[in-house]
Design a protein around this motif. Structure first.
Motif, PDB file in Angstrom:
ATOM      1  N   SER A 133       1.125  -1.214   0.304  1.00 57.07           N
ATOM      2  CA  SER A 133       0.519   0.261  -0.063  1.00 57.07           C
ATOM      3  C   SER A 133       0.700   1.357  -0.164  1.00 57.07           C
ATOM      4  N   LYS A 134       0.709   1.996  -0.361  1.00 62.46           N
ATOM      5  CA  LYS A 134       0.934   3.945  -0.887  1.00 62.46           C
ATOM      6  C   LYS A 134       0.546   4.419   0.565  1.00 62.46           C
ATOM      7  N   LYS A 135      -0.862   4.462   0.724  1.00 64.21           N
ATOM      8  CA  LYS A 135      -1.527   5.065   1.660  1.00 64.21           C
ATOM      9  C   LYS A 135      -1.482   5.138   3.238  1.00 64.21           C
ATOM     10  N   ARG A 164       3.078  -5.452   5.071  1.00 61.72           N
ATOM     11  CA  ARG A 164       2.982  -5.074   6.560  1.00 61.72           C
ATOM     12  C   ARG A 164       1.834  -5.348   7.046  1.00 61.72           C
ATOM     13  N   VAL A 165       1.899  -6.148   8.196  1.00 58.90           N
ATOM     14  CA  VAL A 165      -0.046  -6.894   8.402  1.00 58.90           C
ATOM     15  C   VAL A 165      -0.094  -5.814   9.765  1.00 58.90           C
ATOM     16  N   VAL A 239      -6.261   1.137   6.473  1.00 56.63           N
ATOM     17  CA  VAL A 239      -5.519  -0.046   5.445  1.00 56.63           C
ATOM     18  C   VAL A 239      -6.520  -0.629   4.846  1.00 56.63           C
ATOM     19  N   PRO A 240      -5.857  -0.739   3.759  1.00 56.57           N
ATOM     20  CA  PRO A 240      -6.474  -0.955   2.372  1.00 56.57           C
ATOM     21  C   PRO A 240      -7.700  -2.286   2.262  1.00 56.57           C
ATOM     22  N   TYR A 241      -6.961  -3.340   3.160  1.00 57.91           N
ATOM     23  CA  TYR A 241      -7.040  -4.883   3.425  1.00 57.91           C
ATOM     24  C   TYR A 241      -7.911  -5.397   4.539  1.00 57.91           C
ATOM     25  N   PHE A 242      -8.729  -5.927   5.068  1.00 58.26           N
ATOM     26  CA  PHE A 242      -8.598  -7.175   6.517  1.00 58.26           C
ATOM     27  C   PHE A 242      -9.215  -8.957   6.240  1.00 58.26           C
ATOM     28  N   VAL A 243      -8.517  -8.933   6.342  1.00 57.48           N
ATOM     29  CA  VAL A 243      -8.053  -9.877   5.198  1.00 57.48           C
ATOM     30  C   VAL A 243      -8.661 -11.346   6.727  1.00 57.48           C
ATOM     31  N   ALA A 244     -10.064 -12.086   6.104  1.00 53.57           N
ATOM     32  CA  ALA A 244     -10.068 -13.142   6.927  1.00 53.57           C
ATOM     33  C   ALA A 244      -9.968 -14.244   6.930  1.00 53.57           C
ATOM     34  N   GLY A 245      -9.681 -14.954   8.298  1.00 50.01           N
ATOM     35  CA  GLY A 245      -8.768 -16.096   8.111  1.00 50.01           C
ATOM     36  C   GLY A 245      -9.634 -16.937   8.313  1.00 50.01           C
ATOM     37  N   ASN A 246     -11.270 -17.310   7.769  1.00 49.24           N
ATOM     38  CA  ASN A 246     -11.806 -18.939   7.984  1.00 49.24           C
ATOM     39  C   ASN A 246     -11.160 -19.799   7.758  1.00 49.24           C
ATOM     40  N   GLU A 247     -10.924 -21.144   8.125  1.00 50.82           N
ATOM     41  CA  GLU A 247     -11.151 -22.200   7.084  1.00 50.82           C
ATOM     42  C   GLU A 247     -11.699 -22.605   6.189  1.00 50.82           C
ATOM     43  N   PRO A 248     -11.489 -23.411   5.461  1.00 53.03           N
ATOM     44  CA  PRO A 248     -13.024 -23.523   4.012  1.00 53.03           C
ATOM     45  C   PRO A 248     -14.218 -24.299   5.121  1.00 53.03           C
TER      46      PRO A 248
END
Length: 466
Positions: A133-135, A164-165, A239-248
């Motif tokens: 991300s640049k912002k 960068r998390v 923050v450009p993305y909020f990433v979910a971590g649910n298994e399939p």
């Protein structure tokens, strides 16, 4: 046929002017769990069990043989795993999922429909790679619990993708010792991650938990309340993305629990629908949405204002979220920052896109629980729970309480929601995330499927009552 004793088939229950089925039916009728009753039919149903005349059998018409049966065909719900009938292919059985049906081959509905559901990956858009991300100081954000799945996601984003998390942890009073140790291990092992922890004041949290316990018989508010706490933080940091971590298995469980229709899994890629949504936004002077931003706004608005009436009308309400939303309203000031952030981000377009990493894809085709645990132990300092068989939901001391309450509410037909863990352990074994034998070992030792109150419930009650 007239004059025989007839019964309402097990797991069918009259509710108003309908019969509702509490279970998971075979493929052709999998979600046909409601039958409308005529006035005469309702009168007959209400007096069962009894003998029925030829005239009464004609009035019941197509109900006879399915919803209304003679004593020879009346089924019973198992009272333990030892009495249960198991699917021949996976760990699904009619004790953890009362009312589970099987076809002539001995397959459960999940195995019967494995081919049809293989592409149902996520109700939010799937994205496995991200640009810098640049912002913002951060490329992605993750809700981090210290559990197996969120730790693997953190590892993948920070070490494999070198992003960068921003890791967001809601410190709940029931956080397991292994999760706390795992969080500390991640802090030492992952240099690209910035950690933020929030704790709700006990007085406010007890109000929320007490309401939840009264309505759901457990106090589970994850991850909904975490979203409420952290969305303003995501907006403020751009923050450009909020990433979910649910298994399939967790994601697919929504479909089998009749909480997400097939179209929900394809919505993110439906260009026509997204075009119409953006036309509406442009006409109201709002910036158009990119993929995942609609899902973010919909999720946050649901938590701030409640379920969309159209969703409930269509029969796809989520009892878990509805109960949390009602509980949050007992502490109205907690959602004020969320509502403010929703308005600001909607007008500015500074909305973190809600996306899901496909764990199967990034693992080379299969999210194997054993291999995942080995990876995060060596790479992230992850500490496994004391229940070595446990693979589902490893971060919380009261996870068994949630399983116990969901199971008992469904078993005794007080809720139409199938226990989430029952679906997840079945789907995980179906799709070989763990072997059938490993799944059965977890069912016997690590999960909360019991008709008698389990000891872990004392932990939950102690907090809300003291």
């Amino acid at each position: 046929m007239g004059g025989n004793m007839y019964y309402l088939q097990n797991r069918w229950q009259p509710e108003g002017k309908v019969l509702r089925y509490y279970g998971l039916r075979n493929k052709p009728v999998m979600f046909k769990n409601k039958v409308k009753l005529g006035r005469a039919q309702l009168r007959i149903i209400q007096k069962l069990p009894c003998e029925l005349t030829e005239v009464e059998l004609k009035i019941l018409k197509g109900l006879v043989g399915v919803q209304v049966v003679d004593g020879e065909h009346l089924k019973a719900t198992p009272k333990s795993l030892n009495e249960a009938k198991f699917c021949v292919n996976c760990a699904a059985n009619d004790f953890i999922i009362p009312g589970l049906e099987f076809d002539e081959k001995g397959l459960c509905p999940m195995c019967q429909t494995a081919e049809e559901t293989k592409n149902l990956k996520s109700v939010v858009p799937v994205k496995n790679t991200f640009k810098r991300s640049k912002k913002s100081r951060f490329d992605v954000a993750v809700f981090y619990t210290g559990g197996k799945d969120s730790t693997y996601l953190l590892y993948y984003l920070s070490k494999v993708q070198n992003l960068r998390v921003l890791a967001l942890t809601w410190e709940i009073p029931y956080m397991s010792d292994s999760a706390k140790s795992s969080i500390e291990g991640a802090k030492k092992s992952l240099e690209n991650v910035e950690f933020i922890t929030r704790k709700v004041a006990d007085a406010d949290l007890k109000k929320i938990y007490k309401h939840l316990y009264e309505h759901a018989e457990n106090t589970c508010a994850c991850p909904s309340l975490a979203y409420v706490l952290f969305y303003p933080e995501l907006v403020a940091n751009k923050v450009p993305y909020f990433v979910a971590g649910n298994e399939p298995a967790q994601l697919l469980g929504l479909y089998y629990n009749h909480m997400a229709p097939r179209m929900a899994y394809a919505f993110g890629n439906n260009k026509g629908l997204n075009f119409l949504i953006n036309i509406g936004r442009v006409l109201t002077l709002h910036p158009p949405l990119r993929k995942g931003q609609f899902h973010t706004l919909a999720t946050m608005k649901q938590l701030a204002y409640g379920d969309n009436p159209l969703k409930n009308l269509a029969g796809y309400s989520n009892a878990l979220v509805s109960n949390v939303v009602a509980a949050i309203k007992t502490v109205p000031q907690i959602v004020k920052p969320l509502k403010r952030a929703i308005r600001q981000s909607s007008w500015s377009g500074n909305i973190p896109a809600f996306v899901q990493v496909d764990f199967n894809d990034i693992c080379g085709g299969r999210y194997d629980w054993k291999n995942i645990k080995d990876t995060i132990i060596s790479e992230c300092g992850w500490v496994p729970p004391e229940d070595t068989d446990k693979g589902l939901h490893t971060s919380c001391k009261i996870e068994k309480c949630k399983e116990y309450s969901q199971f008992n509410r469904f078993y005794h037909m007080r809720s139409s929601m199938i226990p989430f863990s029952a679906l997840e352990i079945s789907l995980a074994s179906r799709d070989k995330a763990l072997t059938r034998e490993q799944a059965l070992a977890e069912l016997n030792s690590a999960l909360g499927f019991s008709l008698e109150e389990i000891p872990e419930c004392a932990v939950m009650k102690e907090y809300i009552q003291k």
